[in-house]
Design a protein around this motif. Structure first.
Motif, short mmCIF file in Angstrom:
data_model
loop_
_atom_site.label_atom_id
_atom_site.label_comp_id
_atom_site.label_asym_id
_atom_site.label_seq_id
_atom_site.Cartn_x
_atom_site.Cartn_y
_atom_site.Cartn_z
N ILE A 99 -33.59 0.73 -16.09
CA ILE A 99 -33.07 2.09 -16.05
C ILE A 99 -33.48 2.68 -14.69
O ILE A 99 -34.62 3.10 -14.50
N ALA A 100 -32.55 2.66 -13.73
CA ALA A 100 -32.86 3.15 -12.39
C ALA A 100 -32.66 4.66 -12.26
O ALA A 100 -33.22 5.28 -11.37
N GLY A 101 -31.87 5.25 -13.13
CA GLY A 101 -31.60 6.68 -13.03
C GLY A 101 -30.13 6.89 -12.73
O GLY A 101 -29.35 5.95 -12.77
N PRO A 102 -29.68 8.06 -12.47
CA PRO A 102 -30.48 9.19 -12.03
C PRO A 102 -31.12 9.99 -13.16
O PRO A 102 -32.20 10.54 -12.98
N GLU A 104 -32.75 10.92 -17.07
CA GLU A 104 -33.70 10.36 -18.03
C GLU A 104 -32.95 10.07 -19.32
O GLU A 104 -32.30 10.95 -19.87
N PRO A 105 -33.00 8.83 -19.83
CA PRO A 105 -32.30 8.52 -21.09
C PRO A 105 -32.88 9.31 -22.26
O PRO A 105 -34.06 9.61 -22.28
N GLU A 106 -32.01 9.62 -23.23
CA GLU A 106 -32.46 10.33 -24.42
C GLU A 106 -33.33 9.45 -25.31
O GLU A 106 -34.27 9.92 -25.92
N PRO A 109 -36.22 3.14 -22.96
CA PRO A 109 -37.23 3.20 -21.90
C PRO A 109 -36.96 4.34 -20.92
O PRO A 109 -35.81 4.72 -20.69
N PRO A 110 -38.01 4.88 -20.31
CA PRO A 110 -37.83 5.96 -19.34
C PRO A 110 -37.25 5.46 -18.02
O PRO A 110 -37.35 4.27 -17.69
N LYS A 111 -36.69 6.38 -17.26
CA LYS A 111 -36.17 6.09 -15.94
C LYS A 111 -37.27 5.41 -15.11
O LYS A 111 -38.43 5.79 -15.17
N GLY A 112 -36.89 4.38 -14.35
CA GLY A 112 -37.85 3.64 -13.53
C GLY A 112 -38.38 2.38 -14.19
O GLY A 112 -39.09 1.60 -13.58
#
Length: 174
Positions: A99-102, A104-106, A109-112
């Motif tokens: 998950i590179a972004g931009p 933040e997924p609901e 895993p978190p962005k990054g």
């Protein structure tokens, strides 16, 4: 760029060709290595496989596996590594999802978050290593950091395999 040159020298010295299956980095691993003159001797192929359909079509990952584990995770990365090795003559496969972004997924895993995998053919055995890493920054900083991390670990993983520090995933001819 000196470390990339050192990596190309190492791969050349050990007769290792690389194939990639990249989701999060979309070909950046192969592209970064290709910056080095002479790298064509060590690059077999590079796939950018974002969609479930591409992962199924080019790497043979069953849709049931994708449904069970989602698109981001070490399970999918491992399957991407194995599919890359199965569909190439490369001695090294590198794969990733993340998950590179931009945004933040609901859920998930978190962005990054990037799951990375390395697969090696060594002495008629297959070795697979997967890790989950987190990189800070905007979308392109995450992608570049993940690509560099994937490439920078190659020599260490290969040495660990040569030195007997890692167990094989399976034997090719068993």
């Amino acid at each position: 760029m000196e470390w990339l040159e050192d990596l190309v020298d190492y791969l050349t010295e050990h007769d290792i060709k690389l194939a990639t299956a990249e989701s999060c980095t979309a070909g950046l691993i192969a592209s970064e290595l290709a910056r080095v003159p002479g790298s064509g001797q060590v690059i077999d192929s590079g796939l950018a496989v974002y969609s479930p359909e591409a992962k199924n079509r080019y790497l043979g990952i069953p849709f049931e596996t994708i449904s069970r584990y989602g698109l981001t995770g070490e399970e999918i990365t491992r399957e991407m590594v194995l599919g890359t090795l199965n569909n190439s003559n490369a001695k090294l496969a590198i794969a990733n999802t993340g998950i590179a972004g931009p945004g933040e997924p609901e859920d998930g895993p978190p962005k990054g978050t990037v799951c990375l995998g390395w697969g090696f053919r060594y002495e008629d055995k297959i070795y697979v290593i997967t890790t989950t890493e987190h990189f800070d920054g905007d979308r392109n900083k995450v992608r570049l950091a993940a690509a560099h991390h994937a490439l920078k670990r190659v020599c260490d993983w290969h040495r660990d395999i040569r030195d007997g520090k890692l167990a094989p995933y399976w034997r090719e001819h068993d």
